[in-house]
Design a protein around this motif. Sequence first.
Motif, PDB file in Angstrom:
ATOM      1  N   PRO A   5       0.825  -1.215   0.000  1.00  0.00           N
ATOM      2  CA  PRO A   5       0.000   0.000   0.000  1.00  0.00           C
ATOM      3  C   PRO A   5       0.855   1.259   0.000  1.00  0.00           C
ATOM      4  O   PRO A   5       2.018   1.242   0.390  1.00  0.00           O
ATOM      5  CB  PRO A   5      -0.791  -0.120   1.310  1.00  0.00           C
ATOM      6  N   ASP A   6       0.255   2.377  -0.446  1.00  0.00           N
ATOM      7  CA  ASP A   6       0.987   3.640  -0.446  1.00  0.00           C
ATOM      8  C   ASP A   6       0.819   4.393   0.870  1.00  0.00           C
ATOM      9  O   ASP A   6       1.338   5.487   1.031  1.00  0.00           O
ATOM     10  CB  ASP A   6       0.582   4.521  -1.616  1.00  0.00           C
ATOM     11  N   HIS A   7       0.066   3.833   1.798  1.00  0.00           N
ATOM     12  CA  HIS A   7      -0.129   4.387   3.137  1.00  0.00           C
ATOM     13  C   HIS A   7      -0.804   5.756   3.122  1.00  0.00           C
ATOM     14  O   HIS A   7      -0.681   6.521   4.066  1.00  0.00           O
ATOM     15  CB  HIS A   7       1.196   4.462   3.906  1.00  0.00           C
ATOM     16  N   GLY A   8      -1.489   6.080   2.027  1.00  0.00           N
ATOM     17  CA  GLY A   8      -2.233   7.325   1.949  1.00  0.00           C
ATOM     18  C   GLY A   8      -1.382   8.569   1.794  1.00  0.00           C
ATOM     19  O   GLY A   8      -1.859   9.676   1.984  1.00  0.00           O
ATOM     20  N   LEU A   9      -0.110   8.413   1.435  1.00  0.00           N
ATOM     21  CA  LEU A   9       0.776   9.566   1.282  1.00  0.00           C
ATOM     22  C   LEU A   9       0.723  10.073  -0.163  1.00  0.00           C
ATOM     23  O   LEU A   9       0.613   9.290  -1.096  1.00  0.00           O
ATOM     24  CB  LEU A   9       2.206   9.176   1.658  1.00  0.00           C
ATOM     25  N   PRO A  10       0.814  11.382  -0.362  1.00  0.00           N
ATOM     26  CA  PRO A  10       0.659  11.970  -1.699  1.00  0.00           C
ATOM     27  C   PRO A  10       1.936  11.924  -2.542  1.00  0.00           C
ATOM     28  O   PRO A  10       2.310  12.904  -3.184  1.00  0.00           O
ATOM     29  CB  PRO A  10       0.265  13.413  -1.382  1.00  0.00           C
ATOM     30  N   LEU A  11       2.589  10.788  -2.582  1.00  0.00           N
ATOM     31  CA  LEU A  11       3.882  10.686  -3.254  1.00  0.00           C
ATOM     32  C   LEU A  11       3.767  10.935  -4.751  1.00  0.00           C
ATOM     33  O   LEU A  11       4.581  11.666  -5.331  1.00  0.00           O
ATOM     34  CB  LEU A  11       4.505   9.319  -2.977  1.00  0.00           C
ATOM     35  N   VAL A  12       2.774  10.364  -5.388  1.00  0.00           N
ATOM     36  CA  VAL A  12       2.623  10.526  -6.828  1.00  0.00           C
ATOM     37  C   VAL A  12       2.386  11.993  -7.181  1.00  0.00           C
ATOM     38  O   VAL A  12       2.987  12.527  -8.116  1.00  0.00           O
ATOM     39  CB  VAL A  12       1.479   9.641  -7.366  1.00  0.00           C
ATOM     40  N   GLN A  13       1.536  12.656  -6.401  1.00  0.00           N
ATOM     41  CA  GLN A  13       1.251  14.064  -6.678  1.00  0.00           C
ATOM     42  C   GLN A  13       2.508  14.921  -6.522  1.00  0.00           C
ATOM     43  O   GLN A  13       2.742  15.848  -7.308  1.00  0.00           O
ATOM     44  CB  GLN A  13       0.142  14.588  -5.753  1.00  0.00           C
ATOM     45  N   LEU A  14       3.303  14.622  -5.517  1.00  0.00           N
ATOM     46  CA  LEU A  14       4.547  15.377  -5.324  1.00  0.00           C
ATOM     47  C   LEU A  14       5.513  15.167  -6.479  1.00  0.00           C
ATOM     48  O   LEU A  14       6.150  16.109  -6.954  1.00  0.00           O
ATOM     49  CB  LEU A  14       5.209  14.979  -4.004  1.00  0.00           C
ATOM     50  N   PHE A  50       9.011  11.048   2.407  1.00  0.00           N
ATOM     51  CA  PHE A  50       7.890  10.119   2.228  1.00  0.00           C
ATOM     52  C   PHE A  50       8.378   8.732   1.845  1.00  0.00           C
ATOM     53  O   PHE A  50       7.881   7.724   2.356  1.00  0.00           O
ATOM     54  CB  PHE A  50       6.909  10.624   1.173  1.00  0.00           C
ATOM     55  N   GLU A  51       9.345   8.660   0.939  1.00  0.00           N
ATOM     56  CA  GLU A  51       9.878   7.359   0.531  1.00  0.00           C
ATOM     57  C   GLU A  51      10.527   6.637   1.704  1.00  0.00           C
ATOM     58  O   GLU A  51      10.396   5.412   1.833  1.00  0.00           O
ATOM     59  CB  GLU A  51      10.840   7.525  -0.638  1.00  0.00           C
ATOM     60  N   ASP A  52      11.209   7.379   2.567  1.00  0.00           N
ATOM     61  CA  ASP A  52      11.808   6.770   3.758  1.00  0.00           C
ATOM     62  C   ASP A  52      10.737   6.235   4.705  1.00  0.00           C
ATOM     63  O   ASP A  52      10.860   5.135   5.245  1.00  0.00           O
ATOM     64  CB  ASP A  52      12.696   7.776   4.494  1.00  0.00           C
ATOM     65  N   VAL A  53       9.672   7.010   4.898  1.00  0.00           N
ATOM     66  CA  VAL A  53       8.580   6.578   5.768  1.00  0.00           C
ATOM     67  C   VAL A  53       7.902   5.343   5.188  1.00  0.00           C
ATOM     68  O   VAL A  53       7.614   4.380   5.907  1.00  0.00           O
ATOM     69  CB  VAL A  53       7.561   7.723   5.978  1.00  0.00           C
ATOM     70  N   ILE A  54       7.657   5.354   3.887  1.00  0.00           N
ATOM     71  CA  ILE A  54       7.015   4.202   3.244  1.00  0.00           C
ATOM     72  C   ILE A  54       7.881   2.962   3.399  1.00  0.00           C
ATOM     73  O   ILE A  54       7.380   1.879   3.705  1.00  0.00           O
ATOM     74  CB  ILE A  54       6.719   4.502   1.762  1.00  0.00           C
TER      75      ILE A  54
END
Length: 65
Positions: A5-14, A50-54
């Motif tokens: 899962p992407d964990h609900g983080l806006p990585l793609v938008q960023l 975000f990538e580190d958190v994911i």
Amino acid sequence: MGNLPDHGLPLVQLKEQRRDLVVALQNRNGPVSGWELMQIAAIQQTIQAFEDVIADLDAELEAAA
């Protein structure tokens, strides 16, 4: 690693926002302002965070499985 899962983080938008800023600079003649560079750098730092958190969350999920 499978489909994590992407964990609900806006990585793609960023990443899209960063790409749009870089493309806008590439298509322009003239100097790049410090403000524009700071915007891209701030987005890049946010993406990395975000990538580190994911990665940490994914590792926890895998360890729990």
